[in-house]
Design an enzyme around this catalytic site. Structure first.
Site, PDB file in Angstrom:
ATOM      1  N   CYS A 104       0.889  -1.605  -0.191  1.00  0.00           N
ATOM      2  CA  CYS A 104      -0.206   0.367   0.141  1.00  0.00           C
ATOM      3  C   CYS A 104       0.416   1.186  -0.190  1.00  0.00           C
ATOM      4  CB  CYS A 104      -0.756  -0.076   0.952  1.00  0.00           C
ATOM      5  SG  CYS A 104      -2.193   1.813   1.741  1.00  0.00           S
ATOM      6  N   MET A 318      -4.833   5.336  -5.890  1.00  0.00           N
ATOM      7  CA  MET A 318      -3.234   4.297  -5.316  1.00  0.00           C
ATOM      8  C   MET A 318      -1.848   4.868  -4.739  1.00  0.00           C
ATOM      9  SD  MET A 318      -6.241   2.470  -6.366  1.00  0.00           S
ATOM     10  CE  MET A 318      -5.809   1.104  -7.589  1.00  0.00           C
TER      11      MET A 318
END
Length: 396
Positions: A104, A318
């Site tokens: 992430c 993201m």
């Protein structure tokens, strides 16, 4: 009937970039969860509140979006010349699994600050003022990330005036350098372009045949031209997420692209690998109004990008996908590069549903193969709550 009492586990709830997650120190987890396996997954799912057939995660720390159904486990690094080992778990909202297949990028911004504040970094590496340069080992993908963490009077500086579209309030800027971001994915031969091409033709039954750029950088990503699948690149979340047919189409593209990239051997496997690859669609600059009401004009951006995460259109972008965007933009001939005008592009600003983001990458061709030494972007992070998270004791 006797029920096991709740147990409490030290944890910190942190916003990193446009995501939120529950952070743990490895040694603070129950012994059974300190190693990979069913016990760890069960604990993290219960912390987040998954699987939840209602899709709300009411009985946990998750907030029912891919951006907020996240967990992080940190420890002092076991790797030479690194400070922190960083393991990321993307928790499915409605299904009983944790996806460990990728990083992430947004929560990466919080790894250095957490490590400094929680004793995971050697004090000799931390200046009283200025920036602490923290070397992070991203254990999911086996890559190095360098975080430049602002320090004031020996403490992490969290407040500031850095604004990030997709985050309501300003905070301190954390610059991230993703070193050698091309992913060494099993089955792809470690190549940035698993097929050896910057553009391929992908045939997806029930959808059609169209050009794609499939790249392993930051996170495996499949880029599609927006117009080839009936979009303009100016869409906001509701335009996609309220359309079941669109969601099915994107998931089908993702499954067939994953097979083509060598990430899975059969499309059925895509259901248990929701975090990767990502699917994103790109378009040339155009005027639009972001989800916050901000006007984004053609002159503000080089390219428009919208990306899917865990089956839904992401509200911003993201962080790992931003790395893929910057890397693809830097390599002539990719769909991202062409949509951004083509040529040599060391940095771009792209438009996403919440606004814009600047990302840069350094690319070069060596013996006919494209290589990227690093991709750079800025994020911010802020601790929201710290203490203990409680879960029923019979979960382990």
């Amino acid at each position: 009937m006797t029920f096991a009492p709740q147990i409490k586990v030290p944890a910190t709830y942190i916003r990193g970039g446009t995501s939120k997650g529950v952070f743990f120190k490895l040694q603070d987890l129950p012994l059974a969860a300190q190693v990979p396996g069913p016990a760890r997954d069960a604990l993290l799912m219960r912390v987040i509140g998954s699987p939840d057939p209602y899709g709300k995660q009411t009985d946990g720390m998750g907030a029912a979006t891919s951006s907020t159904s996240k967990t992080v486990i940190l420890s002092k690094s076991t790797q030479p010349d690194h400070d922190i080992d960083y393991l990321f778990g993307q928790v499915s909202i409605d299904k009983p699994f944790v996806d460990w297949s990728g990083n992430c990028g947004n929560l990466t911004a919080a790894v250095g600050p957490f490590g400094i504040s929680n004793g995971l970094v050697d004090p000799s590496r931390i200046p009283q003022n200025g920036h602490a340069v923290i070397r992070i080992w991203q254990a999911n993908i086996g890559k190095t990330i360098v975080a430049h963490v602002p320090m004031t009077n020996g403490a992490v500086q969290e407040t500031g005036d850095f604004e990030l579209d997709g985050v309501t309030f300003p905070a301190a800027e954390v610059q991230l350098e993703f070193m050698d971001p091309a992913a060494d994915e099993e089955g792809t031969g470690g190549s940035m372009f698993p097929t050896g091409n910057v553009v391929d033709e992908l045939n997806v039954p029930g959808v059609g045949s169209f050009k794609v750029t499939m790249i392993n950088a930051g996170i495996p990503t499949i880029f599609v031209n927006a117009e080839d699948i009936g979009y303009r690149g100016t869409e906001l979340q509701d335009d996609i997420n309220s359309d079941p047919k669109a969601l099915t189409m994107f998931e089908t593209i993702r499954a067939y692209g994953a097979v083509r990239m060598g990430l899975i051997s059969d499309i059925a496997e895509a259901a248990t690998r929701q975090h990767t690859p990502k699917v994103a669609f790109v378009a040339k600059p155009a005027d639009y109004v972001s989800s916050s009401g901000k006007n984004v004009s053609t002159s503000d951006v080089n390219v428009l990008v919208r990306a899917m995460s865990m089956g839904k259109l992401h509200h911003a972008m993201m962080g790992t996908a931003a790395v893929a965007i910057g890397t693809a933009a830097a390599i002539p001939g990719t769909l991202v590069n062409l949509a951004a005008g083509g040529g040599n592009l060391e940095s771009i600003r792209f438009g996403h549903p919440s606004g814009t983001l600047r990302v840069g990458a350094q690319a070069s061709q060596v013996d006919g193969e494209w290589q990227v030494t690093k991709a750079i972007m800025s994020r911010s992070a802020r601790v929201l709550m710290e203490g203990w998270v409680r879960v029923p004791g019979d979960i382990l």
